[in-house]
Design an enzyme around this catalytic site. Structure first.
Site, PDB file in Angstrom:
ATOM      1  N   LYS A 115     -20.739  27.604 -16.133  1.00 38.42           N
ATOM      2  CA  LYS A 115     -20.375  26.208 -15.828  1.00 38.42           C
ATOM      3  C   LYS A 115     -21.316  25.556 -14.833  1.00 38.42           C
ATOM      4  O   LYS A 115     -21.829  24.474 -15.052  1.00 38.42           O
ATOM      5  CB  LYS A 115     -18.972  26.136 -15.201  1.00 38.42           C
ATOM      6  CG  LYS A 115     -17.814  26.363 -16.097  1.00 38.42           C
ATOM      7  CD  LYS A 115     -16.497  25.996 -15.402  1.00 38.42           C
ATOM      8  CE  LYS A 115     -16.141  26.884 -14.228  1.00 38.42           C
ATOM      9  NZ  LYS A 115     -15.820  28.262 -14.585  1.00 38.42           N
ATOM     10  N   ASN A 138     -16.041  20.805  -9.682  1.00 36.88           N
ATOM     11  CA  ASN A 138     -15.964  22.095  -9.001  1.00 36.88           C
ATOM     12  C   ASN A 138     -17.254  22.378  -8.227  1.00 36.88           C
ATOM     13  O   ASN A 138     -17.510  23.494  -7.844  1.00 36.88           O
ATOM     14  CB  ASN A 138     -15.775  23.162 -10.089  1.00 36.88           C
ATOM     15  CG  ASN A 138     -15.035  24.373  -9.578  1.00 36.88           C
ATOM     16  OD1 ASN A 138     -14.341  24.320  -8.577  1.00 36.88           O
ATOM     17  ND2 ASN A 138     -15.185  25.484 -10.272  1.00 36.88           N
ATOM     18  N   HIS A 184      -9.170  34.944 -14.261  1.00 39.69           N
ATOM     19  CA  HIS A 184      -8.041  34.305 -13.563  1.00 39.69           C
ATOM     20  C   HIS A 184      -6.694  34.610 -14.230  1.00 39.69           C
ATOM     21  O   HIS A 184      -5.768  33.824 -14.120  1.00 39.69           O
ATOM     22  CB  HIS A 184      -8.206  32.779 -13.526  1.00 39.69           C
ATOM     23  CG  HIS A 184      -9.468  32.330 -12.896  1.00 39.69           C
ATOM     24  ND1 HIS A 184      -9.779  32.587 -11.576  1.00 39.69           N
ATOM     25  CD2 HIS A 184     -10.504  31.618 -13.394  1.00 39.69           C
ATOM     26  CE1 HIS A 184     -10.966  32.052 -11.302  1.00 39.69           C
ATOM     27  NE2 HIS A 184     -11.430  31.475 -12.381  1.00 39.69           N
TER      28      HIS A 184
END
Length: 448
Positions: A115, A138, A184
């Site tokens: 990302k 982010n 996650h």
């Protein structure tokens, strides 16, 4: 203030930015953080006369909100969040809130890996093309803070699954999904499908003339693509086969075809090396083509991009041993890519460990077998790593600090070896975050 009361939970970059934007838009704002706030953030809140509290959540000041903006780091299962939901109150993310106040075109990137690299690469490309563009999500400065004070025509936003979870009406103009691998899972009830659904939220609200850019070599993406109805233009990228519209490899040439436009570039001219980075470069090349940037701008951007700190970042060579900082590898798949891109046999001293998010180390077995000569654990509890690799790697040692890990790796190394910090874990047991871990590693290398 007539707009209602907004309570922001979490006082990091995202939360403070959201609080400032809410204040600028005339809301009654309050920010609450269970931890301690950084001095710089306290100064910002004071400057904008935003009341806040730290090291506690005072429920009567929170449960009277019209809307709650939650920082991505706060899990859904936190007791306060459960209470807010039981009351039927709306919880959104900073991205959702900021999106209401900008008409800029948004290019949004998500995926388990790559990302930050892809977001930074696309931003680099748009800047080079002379577009008026901001970088957020982010990464970098808070999107909300920029929306409050800047007037960009475009935003390139890196979006984590936690940010996507709090997004409902927000819409990307170009949505990029790089890949989906287990990560996650501790935040998603250990159910892979919950995490997958979260990633696919990036496609919500896409319209016919919007674009969805995705990896057609990624099994999980493809299995789920068939389940959702997408009105957007679908632009896949693949290293396995040719696609009609999107990006693919023609021999050693990266090729993009899109709406009658074509772009080509030899893979060996890409500044980012390794198979995974070809995917990242493909996603960026499609984005540039969709935006009708000139081919020479796309080519130049892909060949002179400098990479991202803490992502396969070469640090130094000391007595013939190369040290590489891949602290951003906080999951198994990132580390798989890092090991895959290492050249040579049995010449990697691998520094691994931290907070394990439900890791299955078996997927790394063949790479570790082939490339790793010693493992240096850097974490509080390394039992799982020992168990996974004890029959494969003769030397596995434990360390409790970046300095120790670097020193022990150096002692184990010989000329031509690589010391690779690629932890495959979160950093919260010994460090503030992956950046802190990476910086301490680099300092320790420089001090050898």
């Amino acid at each position: 203030m007539g707009n209602g009361r907004i309570v922001v939970l979490g006082g990091g970059e995202s939360g403070v930015g959201a609080a400032v934007l809410a204040k600028e838009k005339g809301f009654d704002v309050f920010l609450s953080d269970l931890g301690a706030l950084k001095d710089s953030y306290k100064e910002t809140l004071t400057k904008f006369s935003i009341p806040f509290e730290e090291k506690q959540h005072t429920e009567e000041l929170i449960l009277n909100a019209t809307e709650i903006i939650k920082s991505p780091g706060i899990p859904e299962k936190a007791p306060l969040i459960k209470k807010i939901k039981d009351k039927g109150m709306k919880i959104i993310s900073e991205i959702e809130f900021a999106g209401r106040y900008t008409n800029a075109k948004t290019i949004c990137i998500t995926g388990s890996n790559g990302k930050t690299t892809t977001t930074s690469l696309i931003y680099h490309m748009l800047k080079k093309a002379g577009l008026n563009v901001g970088l957020g999500g982010n990464i970098g400065k808070s999107f909300a803070y920029q929306v409050a004070f800047e007037n960009y025509d475009y935003y390139v936003l890196e979006l984590s699954s936690f940010q996507l979870d709090g997004m409902y009406d927000f819409k990307a103009d170009i949505a990029v999904l790089l890949n989906i691998t287990p990560d996650h899972l501790d935040r998603y009830e250990y159910k892979m499908q919950n995490y997958v659904d979260s990633k696919f939220r990036i496609t919500q609200n896409l319209k016919e003339n919007d674009c969805f850019i995705f990896c057609s070599d990624d099994e999980v993406t493809m299995e789920n693509l068939e389940k959702i109805v997408l009105r957007a233009r679908l632009l896949p990228f693949s290293q396995e086969f040719e696609v009609e519209e999107g990006a693919y490899l023609d021999g050693e040439t990266l090729t993009v075809k899109c709406a009658g436009l074509e772009f080509e570039m030899p893979v060996d001219e890409l500044s980012l090396k390794g198979k995974h980075n070809v995917y990242n470069s493909m996603a960026a090349a499609i984005t540039g083509t969709v935006l009708e940037l000139r081919n020479d701008v796309i080519r130049k951007s892909l060949s002179d991009f400098q990479g991202v700190e803490h992502r396969l970042e070469p640090v130094l060579r000391v007595r013939g041993i190369t040290f590489i900082n891949d602290s951003k590898a906080t999951n198994i798949n990132s580390t798989w890519y890092a090991l895959e891109s290492m050249k040579g046999r049995q010449n990697v001293i691998w520094i691994v460990g931290g907070v394990d998010k439900g890791n299955d180390y078996s997927t790394l077995a063949s790479l570790v077998n082939e490339k790793v000569k010693a493992i240096v654990c850097l974490g509080v509890d390394n039992a799982k790593i020992h168990e996974a690799f004890k029959d494969m790697v003769p030397t596995i040692i434990d360390t409790q600090s970046a300095e120790d890990a670097v020193l022990e790796s150096y002692k184990l190394g010989a000329e031509g070896d690589v010391v690779l910090l690629s932890p495959a874990c979160a950093s919260f047991d010994l460090f503030e975050n992956y950046e802190d871990r990476g910086r301490k590693f680099k300092n320790a290398v420089r001090n050898l």
